[in-house]
Write a protein that holds these residues in place. Structure first.
Motif, PDB file in Angstrom:
ATOM      1  N   GLU A 232       0.816  -1.221   0.000  1.00  0.00           N
ATOM      2  CA  GLU A 232       0.000   0.000   0.000  1.00  0.00           C
ATOM      3  C   GLU A 232       0.846   1.267   0.000  1.00  0.00           C
ATOM      4  OE1 GLU A 232      -3.733  -1.024   2.646  1.00  0.00           O
ATOM      5  OE2 GLU A 232      -1.960  -2.142   3.289  1.00  0.00           O
ATOM      6  N   LEU A 233       2.085   1.160   0.458  1.00  0.00           N
ATOM      7  CA  LEU A 233       3.059   2.238   0.355  1.00  0.00           C
ATOM      8  C   LEU A 233       4.333   1.636  -0.229  1.00  0.00           C
ATOM      9  CD1 LEU A 233       1.638   2.483   3.444  1.00  0.00           C
ATOM     10  CD2 LEU A 233       2.900   4.630   3.403  1.00  0.00           C
ATOM     11  N   VAL A 234       5.089   2.440  -0.963  1.00  0.00           N
ATOM     12  CA  VAL A 234       6.352   1.976  -1.531  1.00  0.00           C
ATOM     13  C   VAL A 234       7.444   2.969  -1.154  1.00  0.00           C
ATOM     14  CG1 VAL A 234       7.635   1.413  -3.614  1.00  0.00           C
ATOM     15  CG2 VAL A 234       5.208   0.821  -3.454  1.00  0.00           C
ATOM     16  N   ARG A 235       8.510   2.439  -0.562  1.00  0.00           N
ATOM     17  CA  ARG A 235       9.635   3.284  -0.146  1.00  0.00           C
ATOM     18  C   ARG A 235      10.767   3.160  -1.161  1.00  0.00           C
ATOM     19  NH1 ARG A 235      13.159   2.182   4.759  1.00  0.00           N
ATOM     20  NH2 ARG A 235      11.722   0.434   5.037  1.00  0.00           N
ATOM     21  N   ILE A 236      11.416   4.288  -1.442  1.00  0.00           N
ATOM     22  CA  ILE A 236      12.486   4.340  -2.436  1.00  0.00           C
ATOM     23  C   ILE A 236      13.688   5.066  -1.836  1.00  0.00           C
ATOM     24  CG2 ILE A 236      13.134   5.087  -4.754  1.00  0.00           C
ATOM     25  CD1 ILE A 236      10.172   5.193  -5.476  1.00  0.00           C
ATOM     26  N   THR A 237      14.872   4.534  -2.082  1.00  0.00           N
ATOM     27  CA  THR A 237      16.101   5.155  -1.597  1.00  0.00           C
ATOM     28  C   THR A 237      16.297   6.541  -2.211  1.00  0.00           C
ATOM     29  OG1 THR A 237      17.193   3.031  -1.298  1.00  0.00           O
ATOM     30  CG2 THR A 237      18.609   4.948  -1.554  1.00  0.00           C
ATOM     31  N   ALA A 238      16.653   7.505  -1.356  1.00  0.00           N
ATOM     32  CA  ALA A 238      17.001   8.850  -1.831  1.00  0.00           C
ATOM     33  C   ALA A 238      18.376   9.194  -1.278  1.00  0.00           C
ATOM     34  CB  ALA A 238      15.957   9.869  -1.382  1.00  0.00           C
ATOM     35  N   ARG A 239      19.407   8.905  -2.072  1.00  0.00           N
ATOM     36  CA  ARG A 239      20.783   9.127  -1.617  1.00  0.00           C
ATOM     37  C   ARG A 239      21.231  10.566  -1.803  1.00  0.00           C
ATOM     38  NH1 ARG A 239      23.075   4.805  -5.709  1.00  0.00           N
ATOM     39  NH2 ARG A 239      21.553   6.030  -6.912  1.00  0.00           N
ATOM     40  N   ASN A 240      20.691  11.227  -2.828  1.00  0.00           N
ATOM     41  CA  ASN A 240      21.167  12.557  -3.194  1.00  0.00           C
ATOM     42  C   ASN A 240      20.081  13.282  -3.989  1.00  0.00           C
ATOM     43  OD1 ASN A 240      21.311  11.344  -5.824  1.00  0.00           O
ATOM     44  ND2 ASN A 240      23.345  10.561  -5.275  1.00  0.00           N
ATOM     45  N   SER A 241      20.410  14.479  -4.443  1.00  0.00           N
ATOM     46  CA  SER A 241      19.432  15.281  -5.189  1.00  0.00           C
ATOM     47  C   SER A 241      19.024  14.608  -6.492  1.00  0.00           C
ATOM     48  CB  SER A 241      20.013  16.667  -5.476  1.00  0.00           C
ATOM     49  OG  SER A 241      20.242  17.373  -4.275  1.00  0.00           O
ATOM     50  N   ALA A 242      19.964  13.900  -7.113  1.00  0.00           N
ATOM     51  CA  ALA A 242      19.635  13.202  -8.356  1.00  0.00           C
ATOM     52  C   ALA A 242      18.573  12.136  -8.114  1.00  0.00           C
ATOM     53  CB  ALA A 242      20.895  12.583  -8.955  1.00  0.00           C
ATOM     54  N   ASP A 243      18.678  11.432  -6.990  1.00  0.00           N
ATOM     55  CA  ASP A 243      17.664  10.427  -6.656  1.00  0.00           C
ATOM     56  C   ASP A 243      16.304  11.076  -6.424  1.00  0.00           C
ATOM     57  OD1 ASP A 243      19.343   8.304  -6.899  1.00  0.00           O
ATOM     58  OD2 ASP A 243      19.499   7.849  -4.759  1.00  0.00           O
TER      59      ASP A 243
ATOM     60  N   SER B 151      21.747  12.876   5.013  1.00  0.00           N
ATOM     61  CA  SER B 151      21.659  14.199   4.398  1.00  0.00           C
ATOM     62  C   SER B 151      20.333  14.889   4.698  1.00  0.00           C
ATOM     63  CB  SER B 151      21.836  14.094   2.880  1.00  0.00           C
ATOM     64  OG  SER B 151      21.683  15.362   2.277  1.00  0.00           O
ATOM     65  N   PRO B 152      20.295  15.788   5.686  1.00  0.00           N
ATOM     66  CA  PRO B 152      19.083  16.581   5.934  1.00  0.00           C
ATOM     67  C   PRO B 152      18.656  17.388   4.717  1.00  0.00           C
ATOM     68  CG  PRO B 152      20.572  16.721   7.812  1.00  0.00           C
ATOM     69  CD  PRO B 152      21.325  16.024   6.718  1.00  0.00           C
ATOM     70  N   LYS B 153      19.619  17.812   3.898  1.00  0.00           N
ATOM     71  CA  LYS B 153      19.296  18.584   2.698  1.00  0.00           C
ATOM     72  C   LYS B 153      18.454  17.756   1.727  1.00  0.00           C
ATOM     73  CE  LYS B 153      21.561  20.960  -1.196  1.00  0.00           C
ATOM     74  NZ  LYS B 153      21.183  20.019  -2.260  1.00  0.00           N
ATOM     75  N   VAL B 154      18.810  16.491   1.554  1.00  0.00           N
ATOM     76  CA  VAL B 154      18.052  15.612   0.666  1.00  0.00           C
ATOM     77  C   VAL B 154      16.647  15.384   1.220  1.00  0.00           C
ATOM     78  CG1 VAL B 154      17.920  13.281  -0.303  1.00  0.00           C
ATOM     79  CG2 VAL B 154      20.103  14.503  -0.270  1.00  0.00           C
ATOM     80  N   ALA B 155      16.541  15.251   2.546  1.00  0.00           N
ATOM     81  CA  ALA B 155      15.222  15.076   3.166  1.00  0.00           C
ATOM     82  C   ALA B 155      14.324  16.272   2.874  1.00  0.00           C
ATOM     83  CB  ALA B 155      15.374  14.870   4.672  1.00  0.00           C
ATOM     84  N   LEU B 156      14.890  17.473   2.932  1.00  0.00           N
ATOM     85  CA  LEU B 156      14.122  18.682   2.625  1.00  0.00           C
ATOM     86  C   LEU B 156      13.609  18.664   1.190  1.00  0.00           C
ATOM     87  CD1 LEU B 156      16.086  21.657   4.253  1.00  0.00           C
ATOM     88  CD2 LEU B 156      13.718  21.013   4.679  1.00  0.00           C
ATOM     89  N   GLU B 157      14.462  18.273   0.264  1.00  0.00           N
ATOM     90  CA  GLU B 157      14.067  18.227  -1.142  1.00  0.00           C
ATOM     91  C   GLU B 157      12.987  17.170  -1.368  1.00  0.00           C
ATOM     92  OE1 GLU B 157      17.625  17.482  -3.302  1.00  0.00           O
ATOM     93  OE2 GLU B 157      18.571  19.386  -2.778  1.00  0.00           O
ATOM     94  N   ALA B 158      13.174  16.004  -0.741  1.00  0.00           N
ATOM     95  CA  ALA B 158      12.228  14.906  -0.943  1.00  0.00           C
ATOM     96  C   ALA B 158      10.854  15.232  -0.375  1.00  0.00           C
ATOM     97  CB  ALA B 158      12.774  13.629  -0.307  1.00  0.00           C
TER      98      ALA B 158
END
Length: 605
Positions: free
Chosen positions: A127-138, A165-172
């Motif tokens: 019902e939910l899908v999680r995806i890796t976010a390593r960087n801004s490109a991801d 990376s808190p910065k990536v969390a903000l973007e995501a």
């Protein structure tokens, strides 16, 4: 429509429950009167509020059990009363169904492969899908995946998995429905880095720094309607937490509570919390203690349940059933993931069956008699202290059957101990587990009988369903209520495997391995199978196979040996938490690991 549970939570005072609850109600009456014609507030019991109101000429009844204690009372099922969190088009917590989720293990920047796996997971029932976010490109790739899924008619929420990376969390947080973060990434350096002694002032300053560091993410989530999962991992606690509490369930709870207090201070309740560990009982004790601590602080955050690095094959399934099953029977868990190494689509039917089997155990006849907990449910107890009459040199927990593979041989209703025969009836309490058993009634019955007779308690499992056996055995073993299981000869080895998966037996080699994600760059499942094939003959050893630095080396602290991905096709081999061979090719790692183990054992003999 106003979602009452969320509203009450957001406007409650940040104090312990009960003493100021009427003041809390008075504070929201003004708002309620602007939207309804009639309000009646009634304190039914200390922990329950009923609000009756009439809106648009329709009479509605709502009840919210704001402050329900962990699994209270003993011997009676009641689901932990969490508040509701909106994640895209689904709601997690409160009275909503337990939601199933999983995670892709393809490289996120491979949009085509990740998109395909998202669809496969959703079609299978995730019902939910999680995806890796390593960087801004991801993050950019996830945005493309989100758009393509929507175009193809898939509306399931996506979760960005962010580490370091808190910065990536903000973007995501601007593009997905939920972001998963680790509290260790917003605090001081981890225990695997340089260590220092923290004074009380240092400790307080670090908490204030964490508040300042995570505030931009909270504000972004509020603005975009994004939920958070605070994922506390046993192997990645901040060093100041470890220094004060140890690498323990209590330390995990302390780490979680620091951030939950921050969320409360910022009036942000769209948060789900998880307490993950590869040892199922560590996860159980930490999550139980968290629910109790939240209760004491008037918090009702929904809980994500799962055993991290459960492994592969039956061992991984049993480990998840033991840990996750125990908590579901306790009434804890609003969303679950069964983490298995390999194709994540295989996780979904296991998760579905796990929920179904747990519901069977709790939907049967229930006892109404209330009891206080007769033991501490937040930590393990010593088997040999509880069962002093247990035969020396006999494993505990043990299998008892007519099979030669059993730990204790049974013949003609007698236990064979060497040349001695002992009557089962006289020396053991035998509790039947059948298709009509209720888990909480079993716990009450075993506690009562074992206490009265002072004898070993044996659960007799007659259902011949390995998943059900793992669930109920783990549930009873977690509190050390049984010290073995009577089995049919054909099920003896399965029960032995369940005991090993629980972490209570290490007579054979046991394995933990992460489920892999977009950060894993080598063929983990293939290497894990090679390691198992080469080391399965070894005794009293635990081996961990990890995809990347996110899960290792911290999550393999309690393993004797481990393998950790280092990028590309390279891995490092660990003895405990020390790398003994760095950056070797994965195809040669299994053989090299075996050589190291045998050399160590030769030196130590």
């Amino acid at each position: 429509m106003l979602r009452l549970s969320n509203f009450l939570y957001e406007h409650r005072p940040l104090i312990k429950p009960h003493s100021q609850i009427l003041k809390c109600i008075k504070g929201i009456l003004g708002f309620l009167r602007q939207h309804i014609f009639f309000v009646k507030v009634q304190i039914v019991v200390k922990k329950t509020i009923q609000i009756h109101f009439r809106s648009m000429g329709i009479f509605i009844f709502a009840e919210n059990n704001l402050f329900m204690q962990f699994c209270q009372p003993f011997g009676y099922y009641k689901r932990f009363a969490s508040h509701e969190v909106k994640v895209g088009n689904i709601y997690i917590g409160a009275n909503n169904p337990i939601h199933i989720q999983s995670m892709t293990n393809t490289p996120t920047d491979n949009v085509k492969a990740t998109l395909l796996q998202c669809k496969e997971l959703i079609d299978a029932g995730s019902e939910l899908v999680r995806i890796t976010a390593r960087n801004s490109a991801d993050v950019g790739a996830i945005s493309l995946i989100r758009n393509k899924l929507t175009k193809d008619g898939y509306s399931n929420p996506l979760v960005a998995d962010v580490h370091f990376s808190p910065k990536v969390a903000l973007e995501a947080a601007k593009i997905v429905e939920k972001v998963r973060i680790n509290p260790g990434n917003y605090t001081d350096i981890s225990k695997t880095s340089a260590k220092k002694a923290f004074t009380d002032t240092d400790y307080k300053n670090e908490v204030e720094k964490a508040h300042e560091a995570i505030l931009p993410l909270i504000n972004t989530c509020k603005r975009y309607g994004t939920a958070l999962r605070l994922g506390v991992n046993h192997g990645s606690l901040a060093w100041r937490i470890v220094e004060k509490y140890g690498n323990t369930p209590r330390g995990m709870v302390a780490s979680a509570m620091e951030f939950l207090e921050i969320f409360c201070a910022e009036n942000f309740n769209q948060v789900i919390i998880s307490m993950k560990a590869s040892n199922p009982f560590t996860m159980v004790y930490a999550t139980r203690l968290l629910t109790q601590t939240m209760y004491e602080h008037g918090m009702t955050f929904p809980i994500h349940v799962g055993v991290t690095e459960a492994g592969f094959g039956d061992e991984g399934i049993f480990r998840s059933a033991v840990g996750t099953g125990t908590l579901l029977l306790d009434g804890i868990g609003d969303t679950i993931r069964v983490s298995l190494s390999g194709n994540p689509v295989k996780e979904i039917p296991v998760a579905k069956n796990l929920i179904t089997e747990c519901q069977k155990f709790i939907q049967r006849e229930r006892e109404n008699e209330q009891m206080e907990w007769p033991y501490d449910p937040f930590s393990s107890q010593n088997f040999h202290i509880l069962y002093p009459s247990w035969p020396a040199q006999t494993p505990i927990p043990a299998t008892l059957s007519e099979s030669p593979n059993a730990d204790i041989l049974i013949k003609d209703n007698e236990i064979i101990l060497g040349n001695k025969k002992v009557s089962i009836t006289e020396h053991l309490v035998k509790v039947e587990i059948t298709n009509t058993s209720n888990s909480h009634n079993l716990r009450r019955k075993i506690t009562s009988q074992g206490k009265d007779k002072g004898l070993c308690v044996i659960a007799h499992d007659t259902n011949k369903n390995s998943l059900r056996s793992a669930i109920i055995s783990g549930y009873l073993l977690c509190d050390r209520l049984i010290c073995g299981c009577l089995t049919e000869p054909a099920e003896t080895e399965t029960m032995n495997e369940i005991f090993r998966s629980s972490g209570l037996r290490n007579d054979n080699a046991t394995y933990i391995s992460c489920p892999t994600c977009g950060r894993t760059t080598y063929e983990l499942e293939e290497l894990a199978m090679q390691v198992k094939e080469k080391t399965k003959h070894l005794k009293h050893i635990k081996i961990a196979i990890m995809g990347c630095i996110v899960n290792g080396p911290g999550e393999m602290d309690d393993a004797d040996y481990g393998i950790l991905g280092e990028g590309g096709d390279l891995v490092s081999i660990y003895r405990r938490n020390e790398a003994v061979r760095k950056k070797v090719e994965s195809h040669s790692a299994a053989e090299l690991l075996l050589e190291i183990i045998l050399q160590d054992r030769k030196i130590n003999t």
